[in-house]
Design a protein around this motif. Structure first.
Motif, short mmCIF file in Angstrom:
data_model
loop_
_atom_site.label_atom_id
_atom_site.label_comp_id
_atom_site.label_asym_id
_atom_site.label_seq_id
_atom_site.Cartn_x
_atom_site.Cartn_y
_atom_site.Cartn_z
N GLU A 40 -7.16 -61.10 23.03
CA GLU A 40 -7.77 -59.96 23.73
C GLU A 40 -8.59 -59.04 22.82
O GLU A 40 -9.48 -58.36 23.30
CB GLU A 40 -6.67 -59.11 24.40
N CYS A 41 -8.24 -58.98 21.56
CA CYS A 41 -8.83 -57.96 20.69
C CYS A 41 -9.56 -58.56 19.49
O CYS A 41 -10.49 -57.95 18.95
CB CYS A 41 -7.75 -57.01 20.16
N CYS A 44 -13.33 -58.68 18.55
CA CYS A 44 -14.04 -57.46 18.14
C CYS A 44 -13.37 -56.70 17.01
O CYS A 44 -13.99 -55.82 16.42
CB CYS A 44 -14.15 -56.50 19.32
N HIS A 45 -12.08 -56.94 16.77
CA HIS A 45 -11.35 -56.16 15.77
C HIS A 45 -10.69 -57.07 14.74
O HIS A 45 -10.12 -58.09 15.10
CB HIS A 45 -10.21 -55.37 16.43
N ARG A 65 -3.51 -43.17 12.42
CA ARG A 65 -4.86 -42.78 11.99
C ARG A 65 -5.50 -41.89 13.04
O ARG A 65 -5.25 -42.04 14.23
CB ARG A 65 -5.69 -44.07 11.79
N GLY A 68 -11.45 -42.31 15.78
CA GLY A 68 -12.85 -42.19 15.39
C GLY A 68 -13.08 -41.80 13.94
O GLY A 68 -14.10 -41.21 13.61
N TYR A 75 -18.98 -44.79 15.42
CA TYR A 75 -18.28 -44.57 16.69
C TYR A 75 -19.19 -43.89 17.70
O TYR A 75 -20.16 -43.21 17.33
CB TYR A 75 -17.08 -43.65 16.46
N SER A 76 -18.80 -44.00 18.95
CA SER A 76 -19.45 -43.22 20.00
C SER A 76 -19.10 -41.74 19.79
O SER A 76 -18.08 -41.41 19.18
CB SER A 76 -18.94 -43.66 21.38
N TRP A 86 -3.73 -41.85 16.62
CA TRP A 86 -3.32 -43.04 17.36
C TRP A 86 -1.84 -43.31 17.16
O TRP A 86 -1.37 -43.42 16.03
CB TRP A 86 -4.14 -44.27 16.92
N LEU A 94 -5.13 -46.32 25.95
CA LEU A 94 -6.51 -46.75 25.71
C LEU A 94 -6.75 -48.14 26.25
O LEU A 94 -7.72 -48.37 26.98
CB LEU A 94 -6.81 -46.72 24.19
N THR A 105 -16.81 -44.32 25.88
CA THR A 105 -16.51 -45.13 24.69
C THR A 105 -17.42 -46.36 24.60
O THR A 105 -17.89 -46.86 25.63
CB THR A 105 -15.04 -45.59 24.66
N TYR A 106 -17.67 -46.79 23.38
CA TYR A 106 -18.42 -48.03 23.14
C TYR A 106 -17.53 -49.26 23.27
O TYR A 106 -18.00 -50.37 23.07
CB TYR A 106 -18.99 -48.05 21.71
N MET A 107 -16.25 -49.08 23.51
CA MET A 107 -15.36 -50.26 23.55
C MET A 107 -15.54 -50.96 24.89
O MET A 107 -15.07 -50.50 25.92
CB MET A 107 -13.90 -49.84 23.34
C1 HEC Z 1 -15.58 -56.46 23.18
C2 HEC Z 1 -15.14 -55.78 21.97
C3 HEC Z 1 -13.78 -55.12 21.95
C4 HEC Z 1 -12.58 -55.62 22.42
C5 HEC Z 1 -12.32 -56.94 23.13
C6 HEC Z 1 -11.56 -54.65 22.08
N1 HEC Z 1 -12.14 -53.58 21.44
FE1 HEC Z 1 -11.18 -51.94 20.68
N2 HEC Z 1 -12.94 -51.11 20.16
C7 HEC Z 1 -14.19 -51.71 20.28
C8 HEC Z 1 -15.21 -50.78 19.87
C9 HEC Z 1 -16.71 -51.04 19.85
C10 HEC Z 1 -14.55 -49.60 19.51
C11 HEC Z 1 -15.19 -48.28 19.07
C12 HEC Z 1 -15.28 -47.44 20.36
C13 HEC Z 1 -16.09 -46.15 20.27
O1 HEC Z 1 -16.63 -45.81 19.21
O2 HEC Z 1 -16.17 -45.50 21.33
C14 HEC Z 1 -13.13 -49.85 19.70
C15 HEC Z 1 -12.11 -48.92 19.41
C16 HEC Z 1 -10.75 -49.20 19.43
C17 HEC Z 1 -9.72 -48.31 18.97
C18 HEC Z 1 -9.91 -46.93 18.34
C19 HEC Z 1 -9.93 -47.12 16.83
C20 HEC Z 1 -10.33 -45.91 16.01
O3 HEC Z 1 -10.59 -46.10 14.79
O4 HEC Z 1 -10.37 -44.79 16.54
C21 HEC Z 1 -8.53 -48.94 19.17
C22 HEC Z 1 -7.14 -48.40 18.83
C23 HEC Z 1 -8.82 -50.22 19.76
N3 HEC Z 1 -10.19 -50.34 19.91
C24 HEC Z 1 -7.87 -51.16 20.10
C25 HEC Z 1 -8.16 -52.36 20.77
C26 HEC Z 1 -7.15 -53.29 21.19
C27 HEC Z 1 -5.65 -53.16 20.91
C28 HEC Z 1 -7.80 -54.30 21.84
C29 HEC Z 1 -7.19 -55.50 22.56
C30 HEC Z 1 -6.21 -55.23 23.58
C31 HEC Z 1 -9.22 -54.00 21.81
N4 HEC Z 1 -9.40 -52.81 21.15
C32 HEC Z 1 -10.23 -54.78 22.36
C33 HEC Z 1 -14.42 -53.00 20.73
C34 HEC Z 1 -13.49 -53.83 21.34
#
Ligand code: HEC
Length: 129
Positions: A40-41, A44-45, A65, A68, A75-76, A86, A94, A105-107
């Motif tokens: 799932e993650c 991208c991560h 942490r 952002g 970040y957005s 977090w 989230l 959010t950009y996520m």
């Molecule tokens: C398609 C890409 C994508 C997927 C899939 C994704 N993320 Fe993200 N995630 C991002 C992006 C891009 C950001 C930055 C968001 C922003 O700046 O608004 C982010 C931000 C975050 C943050 C905040 C981190 C910070 O430094 O503040 C967390 C926690 C996080 N994601 C957890 C997860 C988890 C856990 C999953 C899986 C369940 C997941 N993400 C799935 C792209 C993704």
């Protein structure tokens, strides 16, 4: 003799119980959590400390942490303004529905429907330092 042993033993026992309680929370979920993360993650991560170049911020050490705050990641505005630390609970929120928890959010992630999967992936993240 027994009296002098009782206190340290009691201390050890409470420690063991506290650890068992923590383990009960997370331990059985570790492998499942790693799978959920990969599915799932992981696209991208990264959870490899210091790794960059992915669409999302590196999540090594994300628990505790400030949102952002990872140096060098763009970040957005929404995430930069969120201003939270977090923790297990808010990461779970989230990933339930990112756009609802951090509007703008950009996520680009729709959310993880299963509460068990959310709990497991958060447990996994707690272990990524
Ligand atoms: C398609 C890409 C994508 C997927 C899939 C994704 N993320 Fe993200 N995630 C991002 C992006 C891009 C950001 C930055 C968001 C922003 O700046 O608004 C982010 C931000 C975050 C943050 C905040 C981190 C910070 O430094 O503040 C967390 C926690 C996080 N994601 C957890 C997860 C988890 C856990 C999953 C899986 C369940 C997941 N993400 C799935 C792209 C993704």
């Amino acid at each position: 003799m027994f009296t002098s042993l009782r206190l340290p033993l009691f201390g050890l026992l409470s420690l063991a119980l506290a650890q068992a309680a923590l383990a009960a929370d997370c331990a059985p979920d570790q492998r499942h959590g790693a799978e959920v993360f990969a599915n799932e993650c992981g696209v991208c991560h990264s959870v490899t400390k210091g790794a960059t170049g992915m669409m999302g911020p590196n999540l090594a050490g994300v628990v505790g942490r400030k949102s952002g705050s990872l140096e060098g990641f763009s970040y957005s505005q929404a995430m930069r303004n969120k201003n939270i630390d977090w923790q297990a609970e808010n990461i779970a929120q989230l990933i339930t529905q990112p756009q609802a928890y951090v509007p703008g959010t950009y996520m680009p992630y729709m959310g993880l429907a299963s509460a068990d999967d959310r709990q497991a992936v958060v447990c996994f993240l707690k272990e990524q330092h």
